[in-house]
Design a protein around this motif. Structure first.
Motif, PDB file in Angstrom:
ATOM      1  N   VAL A  93      95.715 -38.058 -69.679  1.00  0.00           N
ATOM      2  CA  VAL A  93      96.682 -38.906 -70.387  1.00  0.00           C
ATOM      3  C   VAL A  93      96.730 -38.554 -71.870  1.00  0.00           C
ATOM      4  O   VAL A  93      97.795 -38.568 -72.491  1.00  0.00           O
ATOM      5  CB  VAL A  93      96.345 -40.401 -70.167  1.00  0.00           C
ATOM      6  CG1 VAL A  93      97.094 -41.293 -71.127  1.00  0.00           C
ATOM      7  CG2 VAL A  93      96.653 -40.789 -68.731  1.00  0.00           C
ATOM      8  N   ASN A  94      95.580 -38.208 -72.449  1.00  0.00           N
ATOM      9  CA  ASN A  94      95.545 -37.844 -73.859  1.00  0.00           C
ATOM     10  C   ASN A  94      96.180 -36.485 -74.148  1.00  0.00           C
ATOM     11  O   ASN A  94      96.443 -36.166 -75.303  1.00  0.00           O
ATOM     12  CB  ASN A  94      94.106 -37.849 -74.383  1.00  0.00           C
ATOM     13  CG  ASN A  94      93.624 -39.227 -74.719  1.00  0.00           C
ATOM     14  OD1 ASN A  94      94.367 -40.042 -75.248  1.00  0.00           O
ATOM     15  ND2 ASN A  94      92.371 -39.500 -74.409  1.00  0.00           N
ATOM     16  N   THR A 101      94.576 -48.043 -77.261  1.00  0.00           N
ATOM     17  CA  THR A 101      94.027 -48.140 -75.917  1.00  0.00           C
ATOM     18  C   THR A 101      94.698 -47.128 -74.987  1.00  0.00           C
ATOM     19  O   THR A 101      95.686 -46.484 -75.346  1.00  0.00           O
ATOM     20  CB  THR A 101      94.238 -49.554 -75.344  1.00  0.00           C
ATOM     21  OG1 THR A 101      95.644 -49.784 -75.180  1.00  0.00           O
ATOM     22  CG2 THR A 101      93.638 -50.607 -76.254  1.00  0.00           C
ATOM     23  N   PHE A 102      94.154 -47.027 -73.813  1.00  0.00           N
ATOM     24  CA  PHE A 102      94.700 -46.175 -72.776  1.00  0.00           C
ATOM     25  C   PHE A 102      96.154 -46.535 -72.503  1.00  0.00           C
ATOM     26  O   PHE A 102      97.014 -45.662 -72.380  1.00  0.00           O
ATOM     27  CB  PHE A 102      93.845 -46.334 -71.512  1.00  0.00           C
ATOM     28  CG  PHE A 102      94.379 -45.644 -70.298  1.00  0.00           C
ATOM     29  CD1 PHE A 102      94.175 -44.284 -70.122  1.00  0.00           C
ATOM     30  CD2 PHE A 102      95.076 -46.341 -69.331  1.00  0.00           C
ATOM     31  CE1 PHE A 102      94.655 -43.641 -68.998  1.00  0.00           C
ATOM     32  CE2 PHE A 102      95.566 -45.712 -68.210  1.00  0.00           C
ATOM     33  CZ  PHE A 102      95.347 -44.356 -68.040  1.00  0.00           C
ATOM     34  N   PHE A 103      96.442 -47.831 -72.421  1.00  0.00           N
ATOM     35  CA  PHE A 103      97.800 -48.278 -72.114  1.00  0.00           C
ATOM     36  C   PHE A 103      98.758 -48.031 -73.276  1.00  0.00           C
ATOM     37  O   PHE A 103      99.941 -47.776 -73.056  1.00  0.00           O
ATOM     38  CB  PHE A 103      97.787 -49.756 -71.712  1.00  0.00           C
ATOM     39  CG  PHE A 103      97.004 -49.998 -70.458  1.00  0.00           C
ATOM     40  CD1 PHE A 103      97.481 -49.547 -69.238  1.00  0.00           C
ATOM     41  CD2 PHE A 103      95.778 -50.627 -70.497  1.00  0.00           C
ATOM     42  CE1 PHE A 103      96.759 -49.740 -68.069  1.00  0.00           C
ATOM     43  CE2 PHE A 103      95.042 -50.825 -69.340  1.00  0.00           C
ATOM     44  CZ  PHE A 103      95.534 -50.379 -68.123  1.00  0.00           C
ATOM     45  N   ASP A 104      98.264 -48.069 -74.521  1.00  0.00           N
ATOM     46  CA  ASP A 104      99.096 -47.717 -75.678  1.00  0.00           C
ATOM     47  C   ASP A 104      99.533 -46.256 -75.594  1.00  0.00           C
ATOM     48  O   ASP A 104     100.682 -45.921 -75.872  1.00  0.00           O
ATOM     49  CB  ASP A 104      98.337 -47.938 -76.988  1.00  0.00           C
ATOM     50  CG  ASP A 104      98.068 -49.394 -77.278  1.00  0.00           C
ATOM     51  OD1 ASP A 104      98.819 -50.252 -76.773  1.00  0.00           O
ATOM     52  OD2 ASP A 104      97.095 -49.670 -78.015  1.00  0.00           O
ATOM     53  N   CYS A 142      99.714 -44.411 -72.824  1.00  0.00           N
ATOM     54  CA  CYS A 142     100.657 -44.279 -71.698  1.00  0.00           C
ATOM     55  C   CYS A 142     102.047 -44.744 -72.100  1.00  0.00           C
ATOM     56  O   CYS A 142     103.047 -44.069 -71.817  1.00  0.00           O
ATOM     57  CB  CYS A 142     100.169 -45.082 -70.501  1.00  0.00           C
ATOM     58  SG  CYS A 142      98.725 -44.412 -69.697  1.00  0.00           S
ATOM     59  N   LYS A 143     102.132 -45.890 -72.775  1.00  0.00           N
ATOM     60  CA  LYS A 143     103.423 -46.435 -73.199  1.00  0.00           C
ATOM     61  C   LYS A 143     104.105 -45.510 -74.201  1.00  0.00           C
ATOM     62  O   LYS A 143     105.299 -45.205 -74.068  1.00  0.00           O
ATOM     63  CB  LYS A 143     103.215 -47.821 -73.805  1.00  0.00           C
ATOM     64  CG  LYS A 143     104.483 -48.536 -74.175  1.00  0.00           C
ATOM     65  CD  LYS A 143     104.167 -49.964 -74.580  1.00  0.00           C
ATOM     66  CE  LYS A 143     104.400 -50.087 -76.058  1.00  0.00           C
ATOM     67  NZ  LYS A 143     104.191 -51.431 -76.587  1.00  0.00           N
TER      68      LYS A 143
END
Length: 124
Positions: free
Chosen positions: A31-32, A52-55, A57-58
């Motif tokens: 993802v990164n 965060t991980f979700f930030d 991804c978004k």
């Protein structure tokens, strides 16, 4: 000495915990890096907020509109070169051959065919 003691403790951790941990690390690494493969920068800041991980991804999903098609094409070409070298020369260093091959291809495309390929700046 400390490494051997730590390694002996790992045998008491269940396989599912180790598998879950390793899988999570791999997913986070992917993802990164997806935005780099797609050819755009993420507009994230680390001054006051935690990313965060979700930030990530978004931001990656919203950044798809800025995707650079040449970066995606190069990524696909590298995968193809990797599998070609793996089939042609299975005992050779296929990752090195893939990197050298794509470097030569992008150099030729940029130099002789004037394709606008974004490259890294020189490192001094």
């Amino acid at each position: 000495m400390l490494e051997m003691e730590f390694a002996s403790l790992v045998q008491y951790i269940s396989r599912s915990v180790i598998f879950g941990y390793v899988t999570a690390v791999i997913v986070i690494m992917i993802v990164n890096q997806v935005h780099n493969v797609l050819g755009f920068e993420l507009p994230l800041t680390t001054d006051d907020n935690v990313i965060t991980f979700f930030d990530i991804c978004k931001a990656t999903l919203f950044g798809l509109k800025d995707m650079d098609i040449s970066s995606v094409a190069i990524a696909i070409l590298v995968c193809g070169l990797y599998y070609f070298w793996k089939k042609a020369f299975p005992k050779s260093p296929v990752i090195a051959l893939s990197i050298i091959s794509i470097s030569l291809i992008t150099f030729i495309l940029e130099r002789f065919f004037e394709c606008p390929i974004q490259v890294l700046d020189k490192v001094y």
